[in-house]
Scaffold this motif. Structure first.
Motif, PDB file in Angstrom:
ATOM      1  N   UNK A   1       0.829  -1.210   0.000  1.00 39.63           N
ATOM      2  CA  UNK A   1       0.000   0.000   0.000  1.00 39.63           C
ATOM      3  C   UNK A   1       0.859   1.255   0.000  1.00 39.63           C
ATOM      4  N   UNK A   2       1.931   1.233   0.776  1.00 41.10           N
ATOM      5  CA  UNK A   2       2.852   2.372   0.816  1.00 41.10           C
ATOM      6  C   UNK A   2       3.517   2.552  -0.541  1.00 41.10           C
ATOM      7  N   UNK A   3       3.953   1.457  -1.137  1.00 43.82           N
ATOM      8  CA  UNK A   3       4.585   1.513  -2.454  1.00 43.82           C
ATOM      9  C   UNK A   3       3.625   2.079  -3.494  1.00 43.82           C
ATOM     10  N   UNK A   4       2.369   1.650  -3.449  1.00 47.36           N
ATOM     11  CA  UNK A   4       1.364   2.165  -4.390  1.00 47.36           C
ATOM     12  C   UNK A   4       1.124   3.659  -4.194  1.00 47.36           C
ATOM     13  N   UNK A   5       1.016   4.088  -2.956  1.00 45.02           N
ATOM     14  CA  UNK A   5       0.790   5.508  -2.677  1.00 45.02           C
ATOM     15  C   UNK A   5       1.978   6.347  -3.137  1.00 45.02           C
ATOM     16  N   UNK A   6       3.186   5.879  -2.848  1.00 44.48           N
ATOM     17  CA  UNK A   6       4.375   6.611  -3.266  1.00 44.48           C
ATOM     18  C   UNK A   6       4.476   6.675  -4.786  1.00 44.48           C
ATOM     19  N   UNK A   7       4.111   5.592  -5.448  1.00 42.38           N
ATOM     20  CA  UNK A   7       4.122   5.562  -6.904  1.00 42.38           C
ATOM     21  C   UNK A   7       3.139   6.581  -7.469  1.00 42.38           C
TER      22      UNK A   7
ATOM     23  N   UNK B   1       4.560   9.984  -7.065  1.00 37.87           N
ATOM     24  CA  UNK B   1       5.632  10.189  -8.047  1.00 37.87           C
ATOM     25  C   UNK B   1       5.056  10.547  -9.411  1.00 37.87           C
ATOM     26  N   UNK B   2       4.024   9.825  -9.838  1.00 40.31           N
ATOM     27  CA  UNK B   2       3.387  10.094 -11.133  1.00 40.31           C
ATOM     28  C   UNK B   2       2.813  11.503 -11.190  1.00 40.31           C
ATOM     29  N   UNK B   3       2.353  11.996 -10.046  1.00 39.53           N
ATOM     30  CA  UNK B   3       1.781  13.345  -9.980  1.00 39.53           C
ATOM     31  C   UNK B   3       2.845  14.419  -9.785  1.00 39.53           C
ATOM     32  N   UNK B   4       4.108  14.011  -9.671  1.00 43.91           N
ATOM     33  CA  UNK B   4       5.210  14.957  -9.527  1.00 43.91           C
ATOM     34  C   UNK B   4       5.342  15.553  -8.141  1.00 43.91           C
ATOM     35  N   UNK B   5       4.715  14.915  -7.148  1.00 42.42           N
ATOM     36  CA  UNK B   5       4.742  15.422  -5.779  1.00 42.42           C
ATOM     37  C   UNK B   5       5.997  14.957  -5.047  1.00 42.42           C
TER      38      UNK B   5
ATOM     39  N   UNK C   1      12.102  12.246  -1.658  1.00 35.91           N
ATOM     40  CA  UNK C   1      12.323  13.685  -1.743  1.00 35.91           C
ATOM     41  C   UNK C   1      11.012  14.362  -2.125  1.00 35.91           C
ATOM     42  N   UNK C   2      10.615  15.346  -1.344  1.00 37.19           N
ATOM     43  CA  UNK C   2       9.390  16.079  -1.641  1.00 37.19           C
ATOM     44  C   UNK C   2       9.698  17.114  -2.723  1.00 37.19           C
ATOM     45  N   UNK C   3       8.946  17.053  -3.816  1.00 40.40           N
ATOM     46  CA  UNK C   3       9.137  17.978  -4.923  1.00 40.40           C
ATOM     47  C   UNK C   3       8.177  19.172  -4.836  1.00 40.40           C
ATOM     48  N   UNK C   4       6.929  18.903  -4.434  1.00 40.05           N
ATOM     49  CA  UNK C   4       5.903  19.942  -4.358  1.00 40.05           C
ATOM     50  C   UNK C   4       5.191  19.842  -3.009  1.00 40.05           C
TER      51      UNK C   4
ATOM     52  N   UNK D   1       1.540  18.120  -1.705  1.00 32.93           N
ATOM     53  CA  UNK D   1       1.521  17.069  -0.692  1.00 32.93           C
ATOM     54  C   UNK D   1       0.578  17.446   0.449  1.00 32.93           C
ATOM     55  N   UNK D   2       0.615  18.700   0.872  1.00 33.91           N
ATOM     56  CA  UNK D   2      -0.301  19.177   1.912  1.00 33.91           C
ATOM     57  C   UNK D   2      -1.748  19.076   1.438  1.00 33.91           C
ATOM     58  N   UNK D   3      -1.991  19.419   0.187  1.00 34.35           N
ATOM     59  CA  UNK D   3      -3.343  19.325  -0.370  1.00 34.35           C
ATOM     60  C   UNK D   3      -3.814  17.873  -0.418  1.00 34.35           C
ATOM     61  N   UNK D   4      -2.903  16.958  -0.765  1.00 34.18           N
ATOM     62  CA  UNK D   4      -3.239  15.538  -0.825  1.00 34.18           C
ATOM     63  C   UNK D   4      -3.579  14.980   0.558  1.00 34.18           C
ATOM     64  N   UNK D   5      -3.077  15.621   1.613  1.00 33.79           N
ATOM     65  CA  UNK D   5      -3.374  15.184   2.984  1.00 33.79           C
ATOM     66  C   UNK D   5      -4.822  15.461   3.351  1.00 33.79           C
ATOM     67  N   UNK D   6      -5.512  16.234   2.524  1.00 28.46           N
ATOM     68  CA  UNK D   6      -6.954  16.467   2.672  1.00 28.46           C
ATOM     69  C   UNK D   6      -7.346  17.019   4.047  1.00 28.46           C
ATOM     70  N   UNK D   7      -6.631  18.033   4.481  1.00 26.19           N
ATOM     71  CA  UNK D   7      -6.972  18.684   5.734  1.00 26.19           C
ATOM     72  C   UNK D   7      -6.302  18.117   6.966  1.00 26.19           C
ATOM     73  N   UNK D   8      -5.585  17.009   6.826  1.00 18.21           N
ATOM     74  CA  UNK D   8      -4.931  16.397   7.983  1.00 18.21           C
ATOM     75  C   UNK D   8      -3.598  17.038   8.319  1.00 18.21           C
ATOM     76  N   UNK D   9      -2.990  17.704   7.371  1.00 21.75           N
ATOM     77  CA  UNK D   9      -1.673  18.283   7.591  1.00 21.75           C
ATOM     78  C   UNK D   9      -1.770  19.478   8.531  1.00 21.75           C
TER      79      UNK D   9
END
Length: 64
Positions: A14-20, A23-27, A36-39, A43-51
């Motif tokens: 599941x972690x590998x799938x999420x990271x993949x 990566x595809x989204x350039x995050x 390495x965090x690119x954007x 990433x904060x937006x993807x956290x959907x309010x949890x960050x």
């Protein structure tokens, strides 16, 4: 990825799938277990309010 999966209480696959997906989204960029965090804003937006909530609680309790 095994350590990250353990810390998240998730399966390694599941972690590998999420990271993949990130990566595809350039995050994120993942190379040999180094993430390495690119954007950060994406990433904060993807956290959907949890960050930020855990960080704010930590500062409320312990200062900083």
């Amino acid at each position: 990825m095994s350590f990250l999966a353990l810390m998240l209480g998730a399966r390694r696959a599941s972690v590998t799938n999420a990271l993949s997906d990130f990566e595809k989204r350039g995050i994120l960029n993942v190379v040999r277990g180094c993430i390495t965090i690119q954007k950060r804003s994406a990433l904060e937006e993807a956290a959907n309010g949890s960050y930020g909530i855990p960080e704010a609680e930590y500062h409320r309790l312990f200062g900083g």
